[in-house]
Design a protein around this motif. Sequence first.
Motif, mmCIF file in Angstrom:
data_model
loop_
_atom_site.group_PDB
_atom_site.id
_atom_site.type_symbol
_atom_site.label_atom_id
_atom_site.label_comp_id
_atom_site.label_asym_id
_atom_site.label_seq_id
_atom_site.Cartn_x
_atom_site.Cartn_y
_atom_site.Cartn_z
ATOM 1 N N PRO A 115 43.496 38.671 15.867
ATOM 2 C CA PRO A 115 44.237 39.527 16.687
ATOM 3 C C PRO A 115 44.377 40.717 16.314
ATOM 4 C CG PRO A 115 45.516 37.389 15.739
ATOM 5 C CD PRO A 115 44.358 37.507 14.880
ATOM 6 N N PRO A 116 44.382 41.743 17.216
ATOM 7 C CA PRO A 116 44.444 43.150 16.900
ATOM 8 C C PRO A 116 45.578 43.476 15.937
ATOM 9 C CG PRO A 116 44.976 42.784 19.247
ATOM 10 C CD PRO A 116 44.730 41.704 18.657
ATOM 11 N N ILE A 117 45.040 44.497 15.416
ATOM 12 C CA ILE A 117 46.196 45.199 14.413
ATOM 13 C C ILE A 117 46.858 46.347 15.109
ATOM 14 C CG2 ILE A 117 46.571 46.418 12.230
ATOM 15 C CD1 ILE A 117 45.914 43.594 11.727
ATOM 16 N N GLY A 118 48.053 46.562 15.252
ATOM 17 C CA GLY A 118 48.782 47.266 15.965
ATOM 18 C C GLY A 118 48.876 48.781 15.008
ATOM 19 N N PRO A 119 48.884 50.033 15.888
ATOM 20 C CA PRO A 119 48.788 51.303 15.072
ATOM 21 C C PRO A 119 49.868 51.447 13.826
ATOM 22 C CG PRO A 119 49.415 51.556 17.206
ATOM 23 C CD PRO A 119 49.108 50.174 17.136
ATOM 24 N N ASP A 120 51.102 50.818 14.061
ATOM 25 C CA ASP A 120 52.367 50.728 13.174
ATOM 26 C C ASP A 120 52.230 49.526 11.998
ATOM 27 O OD1 ASP A 120 52.763 53.404 13.876
ATOM 28 O OD2 ASP A 120 54.205 52.660 15.682
ATOM 29 N N GLU A 121 51.606 48.568 12.321
ATOM 30 C CA GLU A 121 51.582 47.354 11.765
ATOM 31 C C GLU A 121 51.047 47.477 10.112
ATOM 32 O OE1 GLU A 121 50.063 42.471 11.728
ATOM 33 O OE2 GLU A 121 49.359 44.142 13.393
ATOM 34 N N VAL A 122 52.120 47.119 9.542
ATOM 35 C CA VAL A 122 51.621 47.057 7.858
ATOM 36 C C VAL A 122 51.022 45.663 7.567
ATOM 37 C CG1 VAL A 122 52.651 47.042 5.698
ATOM 38 C CG2 VAL A 122 53.765 48.647 7.093
ATOM 39 N N TRP A 123 49.949 45.623 7.057
ATOM 40 C CA TRP A 123 48.995 44.605 6.802
ATOM 41 C C TRP A 123 48.341 44.907 5.276
ATOM 42 C CZ3 TRP A 123 43.655 44.563 7.462
ATOM 43 C CH2 TRP A 123 42.977 45.557 7.847
ATOM 44 N N ILE A 124 47.888 43.721 5.054
ATOM 45 C CA ILE A 124 47.071 43.652 3.432
ATOM 46 C C ILE A 124 45.518 43.237 3.713
ATOM 47 C CG2 ILE A 124 47.035 42.623 1.368
ATOM 48 C CD1 ILE A 124 50.171 42.219 1.235
ATOM 49 N N ARG A 125 44.699 43.983 3.201
ATOM 50 C CA ARG A 125 43.275 43.637 2.883
ATOM 51 C C ARG A 125 42.961 43.452 1.604
ATOM 52 N NH1 ARG A 125 39.539 47.093 2.232
ATOM 53 N NH2 ARG A 125 40.573 48.943 3.153
ATOM 54 N N VAL A 126 42.509 42.053 1.357
ATOM 55 C CA VAL A 126 41.969 41.886 -0.139
ATOM 56 C C VAL A 126 40.332 41.545 -0.264
ATOM 57 C CG1 VAL A 126 42.171 40.076 -1.903
ATOM 58 C CG2 VAL A 126 44.027 40.543 -0.561
ATOM 59 N N SER A 127 39.827 42.339 -0.868
ATOM 60 C CA SER A 127 38.202 42.301 -0.914
ATOM 61 C C SER A 127 37.690 41.389 -2.076
ATOM 62 C CB SER A 127 37.692 43.809 -0.877
ATOM 63 O OG SER A 127 36.115 43.571 -1.462
ATOM 64 N N ILE A 128 37.200 40.585 -2.125
ATOM 65 C CA ILE A 128 36.860 39.560 -3.217
ATOM 66 C C ILE A 128 35.731 40.323 -3.806
ATOM 67 C CG2 ILE A 128 35.657 37.413 -3.881
ATOM 68 C CD1 ILE A 128 37.515 36.029 -1.483
ATOM 69 N N ALA A 129 34.775 40.921 -3.044
ATOM 70 C CA ALA A 129 33.670 41.667 -3.564
ATOM 71 C C ALA A 129 33.949 42.814 -4.790
ATOM 72 C CB ALA A 129 32.620 42.076 -2.652
ATOM 73 N N ARG A 130 35.125 43.448 -3.872
ATOM 74 C CA ARG A 130 35.577 44.890 -4.735
ATOM 75 C C ARG A 130 36.724 44.596 -5.637
ATOM 76 N NH1 ARG A 130 35.131 46.720 0.516
ATOM 77 N NH2 ARG A 130 37.300 46.742 0.935
ATOM 78 N N GLN A 131 37.373 43.369 -5.759
ATOM 79 C CA GLN A 131 38.625 42.898 -6.437
ATOM 80 C C GLN A 131 39.729 44.017 -6.191
ATOM 81 O OE1 GLN A 131 38.683 40.094 -8.833
ATOM 82 N NE2 GLN A 131 37.309 39.644 -6.998
ATOM 83 N N ASP A 132 39.690 44.471 -4.928
ATOM 84 C CA ASP A 132 41.042 45.385 -4.619
ATOM 85 C C ASP A 132 41.872 44.765 -3.599
ATOM 86 O OD1 ASP A 132 39.887 46.415 -2.178
ATOM 87 O OD2 ASP A 132 38.895 47.867 -3.076
ATOM 88 N N LEU A 133 42.856 45.132 -3.647
ATOM 89 C CA LEU A 133 44.061 44.738 -2.427
ATOM 90 C C LEU A 133 44.361 46.116 -1.765
ATOM 91 C CD1 LEU A 133 46.914 42.668 -2.704
ATOM 92 C CD2 LEU A 133 47.241 44.849 -1.687
#
Length: 171
Positions: A7-25
């Motif tokens: 689903p699209p992310i709204g311009p004001d939506e707070v969300w989290i992205r976790v990268s397994i490859a980069r080991q970052d959040l």
Amino acid sequence: MVDPASPPIGPDEVWIRVSIARQDLCLQQGSELRKKYLVSTARAGPGELNGSGCTPRGWHQVRAKIGGHEPLGAVFVGRRPTGEIYDEALAVRYPQRDWILTRILWLSGLEPGRNRLGERDTMRRYIYIHGCPDSAELGQPGSHGCIRMRNEDVADLFERVPVGTRVVISE
């Protein structure tokens, strides 16, 4: 990168992205990066099956926030504070414990058949974003499936996101 099938992310939506490859959040607001944290995902790599010890991929949400009034280093067992504060003496006394400290953001999958329901259910696997001992190495895989963070970082993230925040975990 966000999955185009999501689903699209709204311009004001707070969300989290976790990268397994980069080991970052990354804490995002719309397409803007708000904060980046170092993490540790599963030693066993990515995967969704119950009992795998892997970090599940795909879209999730923060199902519950636990421990908001606990001190940094508070120890949790079964999502309940034990009254203990982590230190080296406790680590020596319980060497086999998988330490869940400070705060818990309990994740629930949003993709039936991938990370929700049946043998691939993130919530039933008790997959969290949580604090870990300061001695734990971050920036490389090492957890039993969860996403580990420094205690100060998980406390900071906990205050910034509400229940229902979407989380995408990708390779």
